[in-house]
Design a protein around this motif. Sequence first.
Motif, PDB file in Angstrom:
ATOM      1  N   ILE A 120      39.842  30.807  42.352  1.00 27.50           N
ATOM      2  CA  ILE A 120      39.965  32.008  41.540  1.00 27.50           C
ATOM      3  C   ILE A 120      41.402  32.485  41.685  1.00 27.50           C
ATOM      4  O   ILE A 120      41.854  32.789  42.786  1.00 27.50           O
ATOM      5  CB  ILE A 120      38.979  33.092  41.997  1.00 27.50           C
ATOM      6  CG1 ILE A 120      37.539  32.577  41.908  1.00 27.50           C
ATOM      7  CG2 ILE A 120      39.157  34.351  41.154  1.00 27.50           C
ATOM      8  CD1 ILE A 120      37.107  32.164  40.523  1.00 27.50           C
ATOM      9  N   HIS A 121      42.120  32.568  40.566  1.00 22.25           N
ATOM     10  CA  HIS A 121      43.555  32.826  40.611  1.00 22.25           C
ATOM     11  C   HIS A 121      43.888  34.231  41.114  1.00 22.25           C
ATOM     12  O   HIS A 121      44.925  34.452  41.756  1.00 22.25           O
ATOM     13  CB  HIS A 121      44.149  32.638  39.203  1.00 22.25           C
ATOM     14  CG  HIS A 121      45.587  32.254  39.187  1.00 22.25           C
ATOM     15  ND1 HIS A 121      46.159  31.534  38.172  1.00 22.25           N
ATOM     16  CD2 HIS A 121      46.595  32.477  40.069  1.00 22.25           C
ATOM     17  CE1 HIS A 121      47.439  31.333  38.419  1.00 22.25           C
ATOM     18  NE2 HIS A 121      47.730  31.909  39.562  1.00 22.25           N
ATOM     19  N   THR A 122      43.005  35.174  40.816  1.00 27.50           N
ATOM     20  CA  THR A 122      43.236  36.562  41.217  1.00 27.50           C
ATOM     21  C   THR A 122      41.926  37.320  41.157  1.00 27.50           C
ATOM     22  O   THR A 122      41.079  37.017  40.302  1.00 27.50           O
ATOM     23  CB  THR A 122      44.261  37.249  40.288  1.00 27.50           C
ATOM     24  OG1 THR A 122      44.495  38.593  40.735  1.00 27.50           O
ATOM     25  CG2 THR A 122      43.775  37.282  38.855  1.00 27.50           C
ATOM     26  N   PRO A 123      41.709  38.281  42.043  1.00 27.89           N
ATOM     27  CA  PRO A 123      40.497  39.103  41.899  1.00 27.89           C
ATOM     28  C   PRO A 123      40.590  39.975  40.652  1.00 27.89           C
ATOM     29  O   PRO A 123      41.676  40.413  40.272  1.00 27.89           O
ATOM     30  CB  PRO A 123      40.493  39.952  43.179  1.00 27.89           C
ATOM     31  CG  PRO A 123      41.908  39.956  43.652  1.00 27.89           C
ATOM     32  CD  PRO A 123      42.501  38.655  43.226  1.00 27.89           C
ATOM     33  N   ASP A 124      39.448  40.200  40.022  1.00 25.36           N
ATOM     34  CA  ASP A 124      39.393  41.046  38.834  1.00 25.36           C
ATOM     35  C   ASP A 124      38.555  42.276  39.163  1.00 25.36           C
ATOM     36  O   ASP A 124      37.327  42.180  39.308  1.00 25.36           O
ATOM     37  CB  ASP A 124      38.767  40.279  37.665  1.00 25.36           C
ATOM     38  CG  ASP A 124      38.784  41.060  36.360  1.00 25.36           C
ATOM     39  OD1 ASP A 124      39.004  42.290  36.416  1.00 25.36           O
ATOM     40  OD2 ASP A 124      38.559  40.451  35.297  1.00 25.36           O
ATOM     41  N   PRO A 125      39.181  43.443  39.290  1.00 20.28           N
ATOM     42  CA  PRO A 125      38.440  44.641  39.679  1.00 20.28           C
ATOM     43  C   PRO A 125      37.431  45.108  38.636  1.00 20.28           C
ATOM     44  O   PRO A 125      36.560  45.932  38.945  1.00 20.28           O
ATOM     45  CB  PRO A 125      39.551  45.686  39.877  1.00 20.28           C
ATOM     46  CG  PRO A 125      40.675  45.216  39.011  1.00 20.28           C
ATOM     47  CD  PRO A 125      40.614  43.728  39.059  1.00 20.28           C
ATOM     48  N   ASP A 126      37.519  44.580  37.417  1.00 23.76           N
ATOM     49  CA  ASP A 126      36.618  45.005  36.350  1.00 23.76           C
ATOM     50  C   ASP A 126      35.369  44.124  36.232  1.00 23.76           C
ATOM     51  O   ASP A 126      34.517  44.359  35.361  1.00 23.76           O
ATOM     52  CB  ASP A 126      37.356  45.011  35.013  1.00 23.76           C
ATOM     53  CG  ASP A 126      38.488  46.027  34.989  1.00 23.76           C
ATOM     54  OD1 ASP A 126      38.318  47.106  35.586  1.00 23.76           O
ATOM     55  OD2 ASP A 126      39.547  45.730  34.409  1.00 23.76           O
ATOM     56  N   VAL A 127      35.286  43.106  37.082  1.00 19.99           N
ATOM     57  CA  VAL A 127      34.139  42.192  37.051  1.00 19.99           C
ATOM     58  C   VAL A 127      33.512  42.160  38.442  1.00 19.99           C
ATOM     59  O   VAL A 127      34.232  42.058  39.433  1.00 19.99           O
ATOM     60  CB  VAL A 127      34.575  40.770  36.632  1.00 19.99           C
ATOM     61  CG1 VAL A 127      33.402  39.798  36.721  1.00 19.99           C
ATOM     62  CG2 VAL A 127      35.160  40.774  35.229  1.00 19.99           C
ATOM     63  N   PRO A 128      32.189  42.248  38.544  1.00 25.44           N
ATOM     64  CA  PRO A 128      31.566  42.168  39.863  1.00 25.44           C
ATOM     65  C   PRO A 128      31.969  40.882  40.586  1.00 25.44           C
ATOM     66  O   PRO A 128      31.995  39.800  39.981  1.00 25.44           O
ATOM     67  CB  PRO A 128      30.069  42.169  39.552  1.00 25.44           C
ATOM     68  CG  PRO A 128      29.959  42.846  38.229  1.00 25.44           C
ATOM     69  CD  PRO A 128      31.199  42.444  37.465  1.00 25.44           C
ATOM     70  N   MET A 129      32.307  41.009  41.878  1.00 26.44           N
ATOM     71  CA  MET A 129      32.726  39.836  42.626  1.00 26.44           C
ATOM     72  C   MET A 129      31.651  38.759  42.611  1.00 26.44           C
ATOM     73  O   MET A 129      31.942  37.557  42.568  1.00 26.44           O
ATOM     74  CB  MET A 129      33.068  40.215  44.071  1.00 26.44           C
ATOM     75  CG  MET A 129      33.647  39.069  44.880  1.00 26.44           C
ATOM     76  SD  MET A 129      34.052  39.491  46.594  1.00 26.44           S
ATOM     77  CE  MET A 129      35.462  40.569  46.358  1.00 26.44           C
ATOM     78  N   GLU A 130      30.369  39.172  42.607  1.00 20.87           N
ATOM     79  CA  GLU A 130      29.276  38.211  42.605  1.00 20.87           C
ATOM     80  C   GLU A 130      29.301  37.331  41.354  1.00 20.87           C
ATOM     81  O   GLU A 130      28.977  36.149  41.408  1.00 20.87           O
ATOM     82  CB  GLU A 130      27.928  38.936  42.715  1.00 20.87           C
ATOM     83  CG  GLU A 130      27.711  39.685  44.017  1.00 20.87           C
ATOM     84  CD  GLU A 130      28.363  41.052  44.041  1.00 20.87           C
ATOM     85  OE1 GLU A 130      28.245  41.746  45.065  1.00 20.87           O
ATOM     86  OE2 GLU A 130      29.009  41.433  43.025  1.00 20.87           O
ATOM     87  N   GLU A 131      29.691  37.910  40.228  1.00 19.45           N
ATOM     88  CA  GLU A 131      29.774  37.126  39.000  1.00 19.45           C
ATOM     89  C   GLU A 131      30.896  36.096  39.079  1.00 19.45           C
ATOM     90  O   GLU A 131      30.724  34.926  38.705  1.00 19.45           O
ATOM     91  CB  GLU A 131      30.007  38.039  37.795  1.00 19.45           C
ATOM     92  CG  GLU A 131      30.134  37.271  36.482  1.00 19.45           C
ATOM     93  CD  GLU A 131      30.284  38.186  35.273  1.00 19.45           C
ATOM     94  OE1 GLU A 131      30.761  37.701  34.232  1.00 19.45           O
ATOM     95  OE2 GLU A 131      29.932  39.375  35.369  1.00 19.45           O
ATOM     96  N   THR A 132      32.036  36.542  39.586  1.00 22.18           N
ATOM     97  CA  THR A 132      33.175  35.631  39.734  1.00 22.18           C
ATOM     98  C   THR A 132      32.845  34.500  40.692  1.00 22.18           C
ATOM     99  O   THR A 132      33.086  33.318  40.399  1.00 22.18           O
ATOM    100  CB  THR A 132      34.395  36.410  40.239  1.00 22.18           C
ATOM    101  OG1 THR A 132      34.767  37.396  39.267  1.00 22.18           O
ATOM    102  CG2 THR A 132      35.574  35.481  40.484  1.00 22.18           C
ATOM    103  N   LEU A 133      32.294  34.839  41.840  1.00 24.81           N
ATOM    104  CA  LEU A 133      31.967  33.820  42.840  1.00 24.81           C
ATOM    105  C   LEU A 133      30.848  32.902  42.362  1.00 24.81           C
ATOM    106  O   LEU A 133      30.807  31.721  42.713  1.00 24.81           O
ATOM    107  CB  LEU A 133      31.564  34.486  44.158  1.00 24.81           C
ATOM    108  CG  LEU A 133      32.658  35.334  44.834  1.00 24.81           C
ATOM    109  CD1 LEU A 133      32.086  36.035  46.055  1.00 24.81           C
ATOM    110  CD2 LEU A 133      33.854  34.471  45.220  1.00 24.81           C
ATOM    111  N   GLY A 134      29.958  33.444  41.538  1.00 29.66           N
ATOM    112  CA  GLY A 134      28.888  32.621  40.987  1.00 29.66           C
ATOM    113  C   GLY A 134      29.417  31.483  40.133  1.00 29.66           C
ATOM    114  O   GLY A 134      28.807  30.412  40.045  1.00 29.66           O
ATOM    115  N   ALA A 135      30.575  31.704  39.486  1.00 22.38           N
ATOM    116  CA  ALA A 135      31.188  30.637  38.693  1.00 22.38           C
ATOM    117  C   ALA A 135      31.636  29.496  39.598  1.00 22.38           C
ATOM    118  O   ALA A 135      31.512  28.310  39.237  1.00 22.38           O
ATOM    119  CB  ALA A 135      32.369  31.179  37.894  1.00 22.38           C
ATOM    120  N   LEU A 136      32.176  29.825  40.770  1.00 13.59           N
ATOM    121  CA  LEU A 136      32.561  28.791  41.733  1.00 13.59           C
ATOM    122  C   LEU A 136      31.343  27.982  42.162  1.00 13.59           C
ATOM    123  O   LEU A 136      31.368  26.741  42.205  1.00 13.59           O
ATOM    124  CB  LEU A 136      33.203  29.422  42.971  1.00 13.59           C
ATOM    125  CG  LEU A 136      34.541  30.142  42.796  1.00 13.59           C
ATOM    126  CD1 LEU A 136      34.991  30.725  44.141  1.00 13.59           C
ATOM    127  CD2 LEU A 136      35.607  29.207  42.256  1.00 13.59           C
TER     128      LEU A 136
END
Length: 317
Positions: A120-136
């Motif tokens: 993940i290139h950068t954290p996105d404060p507007d998206v739940p971290m769980e959603e971002t990590l779920g993509a991984l």
Amino acid sequence: MQYRRVGRSGLTVSRLALGTMNFGGTVDSYEAQDQLTTFLDAGGTLVDTAPIYGDGACEELLGTLISKNGVRDRLVLAGKAGFVRRGGQTVRDGSRGNLLDQLDLSLRQLGTDHLDLWQIHTPDPDVPMEETLGALEHAVRTGRVRYVGISNYTGWQTAIAQTWLAGRADTIPLVSTQVEYSLVNRDPEDEVVPAAAHLGMGLLAWSPLGRGVLSGKYRAGIPGDSRAATPGWDAFVGEYLTPGKAGVVEALARASEGLGVTIAHVALAWLLERPQVSAAIVGARTTSQLQENLAAEDVELPAEIHQALDDVSEAAG
């Protein structure tokens, strides 16, 4: 070239990585070919890339070179997703849809069925971290990615991300965190390095030469063809063109004279000896610059020089 495991994982990489941010931009196809050949001939394996690099042209160029030279099996391809160009602007988007779309784009352009490391290139404060990590998690489960990591996360974000993934049924761990780290930016030592050590993650250092300042090129002023003289990049580099940071460069210069190597060699050698560092990502505009950086592999710093550099860089803040 020396090789290291990334954290406590089984992923092995060259401790100097080829940065491709300029591929398709200031580095054209001929220069990119020379750089890739030079890197491989030196024993390098880890190549860092992202679909945003080169204004979107990087990965298509890199994929062409990989196919042309038949070297996919010699590379550890480390990709990223999370920054995207929209309306002429670079914006963050850590949504599941965007991340997986960017992954598919990277795979197509690079001409491969998987990435060895996806971050993940950068954290996105507007998206739940769980959603971002779920993509991984989904990317590993579907076979498009072998290992996963993060980039530009703070220490507390790193801990939360690793803990969340570890609690999932598949227990897919983050193996790496990529952050800016050099003698003129030791901020990661406050939180990120301790977090990585505790969580078993390796650290990939971007801009290990302090945005070019630790090459010594700015000792006598700002060259006209340098980033510091380029609109859009001048403020980025200028952050490190301060009296305190200049003292770090002069300490490097004294060490380089005593050791008979370049200033950049000493800066890279210092970084490669730091705890948790799995690799330093070296990008270059020319093959000669890359060759110089790769030669840092042969430099070992005496303990007293390492300590002196620690002291002067800490004092510089």
